[in-house]
Scaffold this motif. Structure first.
Motif, PDB file in Angstrom:
ATOM      1  N   ASP A 169       0.825  -1.210   0.000  1.00 22.27           N
ATOM      2  CA  ASP A 169       0.000   0.000   0.000  1.00 22.27           C
ATOM      3  C   ASP A 169       0.857   1.258   0.000  1.00 22.27           C
ATOM      4  N   LEU A 170       2.049   1.190   0.606  1.00 19.35           N
ATOM      5  CA  LEU A 170       2.911   2.360   0.622  1.00 19.35           C
ATOM      6  C   LEU A 170       3.446   2.678  -0.775  1.00 19.35           C
ATOM      7  N   LEU A 177      19.403   0.220   2.836  1.00 16.34           N
ATOM      8  CA  LEU A 177      19.981   1.490   2.400  1.00 16.34           C
ATOM      9  C   LEU A 177      21.003   1.258   1.289  1.00 16.34           C
ATOM     10  N   ASP A 178      21.584   0.059   1.272  1.00 10.41           N
ATOM     11  CA  ASP A 178      22.530  -0.229   0.192  1.00 10.41           C
ATOM     12  C   ASP A 178      21.833  -0.172  -1.166  1.00 10.41           C
ATOM     13  N   LYS A 179      20.564  -0.650  -1.218  1.00 13.98           N
ATOM     14  CA  LYS A 179      19.825  -0.616  -2.477  1.00 13.98           C
ATOM     15  C   LYS A 179      19.484   0.814  -2.878  1.00 13.98           C
ATOM     16  N   VAL A 180      19.198   1.655  -1.874  1.00 20.32           N
ATOM     17  CA  VAL A 180      18.934   3.060  -2.169  1.00 20.32           C
ATOM     18  C   VAL A 180      20.172   3.701  -2.780  1.00 20.32           C
ATOM     19  N   ILE A 206      12.094   3.861  -4.110  1.00 23.27           N
ATOM     20  CA  ILE A 206      13.026   3.156  -3.245  1.00 23.27           C
ATOM     21  C   ILE A 206      12.376   1.970  -2.522  1.00 23.27           C
ATOM     22  N   CYS A 207      11.091   1.733  -2.761  1.00 20.13           N
ATOM     23  CA  CYS A 207      10.382   0.602  -2.150  1.00 20.13           C
ATOM     24  C   CYS A 207       9.470  -0.042  -3.185  1.00 20.13           C
ATOM     25  N   LEU A 251      13.850   5.533   5.200  1.00 25.46           N
ATOM     26  CA  LEU A 251      13.753   5.387   6.650  1.00 25.46           C
ATOM     27  C   LEU A 251      12.300   5.495   7.112  1.00 25.46           C
ATOM     28  N   LEU A 252      11.538   6.416   6.521  1.00 22.42           N
ATOM     29  CA  LEU A 252      10.122   6.564   6.871  1.00 22.42           C
ATOM     30  C   LEU A 252       9.355   5.301   6.498  1.00 22.42           C
ATOM     31  N   TYR A 253       9.672   4.743   5.340  1.00 20.16           N
ATOM     32  CA  TYR A 253       9.027   3.495   4.901  1.00 20.16           C
ATOM     33  C   TYR A 253       9.312   2.385   5.915  1.00 20.16           C
ATOM     34  N   THR A 254      10.553   2.287   6.363  1.00 21.22           N
ATOM     35  CA  THR A 254      10.926   1.249   7.313  1.00 21.22           C
ATOM     36  C   THR A 254      10.163   1.405   8.621  1.00 21.22           C
ATOM     37  N   ILE A 255      10.003   2.649   9.082  1.00 24.78           N
ATOM     38  CA  ILE A 255       9.236   2.907  10.308  1.00 24.78           C
ATOM     39  C   ILE A 255       7.782   2.512  10.115  1.00 24.78           C
TER      40      ILE A 255
END
Length: 275
Positions: A150-151, A236-239, A160-161, A267-271
Motif C-alpha cells: 500500500d505504501l 539502504l545499500d539498495k537506495v 526506493i520501495c 527510513l520513513l518506509y521502514t518505520i
C-alpha cells in the motif's frame, strides 16, 4: 478490445507449455495472448506455433518484433506494437498463473477505475514463490520480502520501495500512454511503468497471490537470499545503488529529488512497516 497478455519468450521450452496451459485455463477468457520471441534457439517457438495453430486468434505470434532486445525492451516493444485493447498484462514464460488471476485482477482494475475515472491505472498482486517443480517455497512474496504494497501507491515511496512485479501487473490504456516511450535509463519495464503510473496515475493492489513464481536458477529476475545486517535489512545499500548514474538522472527528471530525500523516505518506509 478486451485484454492483451504480452509474453516475451527466450529459450523457454522447458516450462512454456505449463504456462500456456495455465492461461488457457483462466476463468476469464476474453483475452488474446501475444508472444514476442527474443531469438530463441531451442524449441520454444515450435511449441508456441502449435498452440497458435490450435487456437487461431487467441494466440498471436508477433513476427515483426526484432530479436535480442532483452526482457525490458521486449516487453515494452510489445506494449508499443499491440494497440486498441482495454487492458494489458505481462507474462513470463516460466511461471504458472492461478486460474482466477485474470478475473480477479480485472475486477480490481474496474473497481479502481470507477473511483478514478479517466486515470491511468496499474493493478499488481502478490505471488507464491515455488521451485522448478512448483512446490511452494513461500506463500507470499510480499511477506517474505517484508513489503508493504500500500505504501508503494505513493510516488514518494515508489522509487526506493518498489513492490511491483511485472508478471502480476495489469494496466489500462491510459497507463500504457503514460508508459510510452520507455526511458532507456530504466532498469526494468515494471520499474518504469510503476514509476510513471504512481507519478501521474493511480496504483492499487490485489492482496492475494495470483501466480506461481517459479525459481529455477535461470530467471531474468530471481529471489535473492535475505542478508541479516541492520544496514541491509533497511536496504539502504539498495537506495545508494539505485541512486547512481542513469537511475539518478531518470528520477531527477521525474521530479523525485536528490539522494537525501530518497534516504528520508526509505527510513520513513521502514518505520511505517513496523507500525
Amino acid at each position: 478490445m478486451g485484454i492483451a497478455i504480452l509474453m516475451a519468450t527466450y529459450n523457454g521450452e522447458k516450462f512454456i507449455t505449463e504456462q500456456i496451459e495455465s492461461l488457457l485455463a483462466q476463468t476469464y477468457s476474453d483475452f488474446t495472448l501475444y508472444v514476442g520471441d527474443d531469438g530463441s534457439t531451442d524449441g520454444t517457438m515450435d511449441i508456441v506455433a502449435k498452440y497458435a495453430e490450435r487456437h487461431p486468434g487467441k494466440i498471436v505470434i508477433l513476427k515483426d518484433k526484432e530479436p535480442h532486445l532483452g526482457a525490458k525492451d521486449s516487453f515494452m516493444k510489445m506494449l508499443e506494437m499491440v494497440e486498441d485493447v482495454d487492458y494489458y498484462m505481462f507474462c513470463d514464460q516460466d511461471d504458472v498463473w492461478l486460474p482466477f488471476k485474470v478475473e480477479h485482477t480485472l475486477a480490481k482494475m474496474k473497481e479502481t477505475e470507477r473511483k478514478h475515472p479517466g486515470k491511468g491505472v496499474m493493478i499488481h498482486t502478490d505471488l507464491r514463490i515455488v521451485d522448478r517443480d512448483l512446490n511452494t517455497i513461500y506463500d507470499s512474496f510480499w511477506g517474505w520480502q517484508g513489503m508493504k504494497p500500500d505504501l508503494s501507491k505513493d510516488f514518494r515511496f515508489t522509487p526506493i520501495c518498489n513492490a511491483f512485479t511485472g508478471c502480476t501487473m495489469m494496466i489500462n490504456q491510459e497507463a500504457r500512454r503514460l508508459s510510452l516511450p520507455l526511458d532507456p535509463r530504466a532498469f526494468m519495464h515494471d520499474q518504469w511503468i510503476g514509476l510513471k503510473v504512481a507519478k501521474y496515475g493511480v496504483v492499487d493492489n490485489l492482496k492475494e497471490a495470483t501466480i506461481l513464481y517459479r525459481q529455477h536458477g535461470n530467471n531474468v529476475c530471481s529471489c535473492e537470499t535475505t542478508r541479516r545486517t541492520l544496514f541491509h535489512k533497511i536496504k539502504l545499500d539498495k537506495v545508494l545503488n539505485f541512486y547512481q548514474g542513469k537511475n539518478k538522472e531518470m528520477l531527477r527528471d521525474l521530479g523525485y529529488g536528490p539522494l537525501p530525500r530518497a534516504i528520508y523516505y526509505k527510513l520513513l518506509y521502514t518505520i511505517k512497516k513496523m507500525l
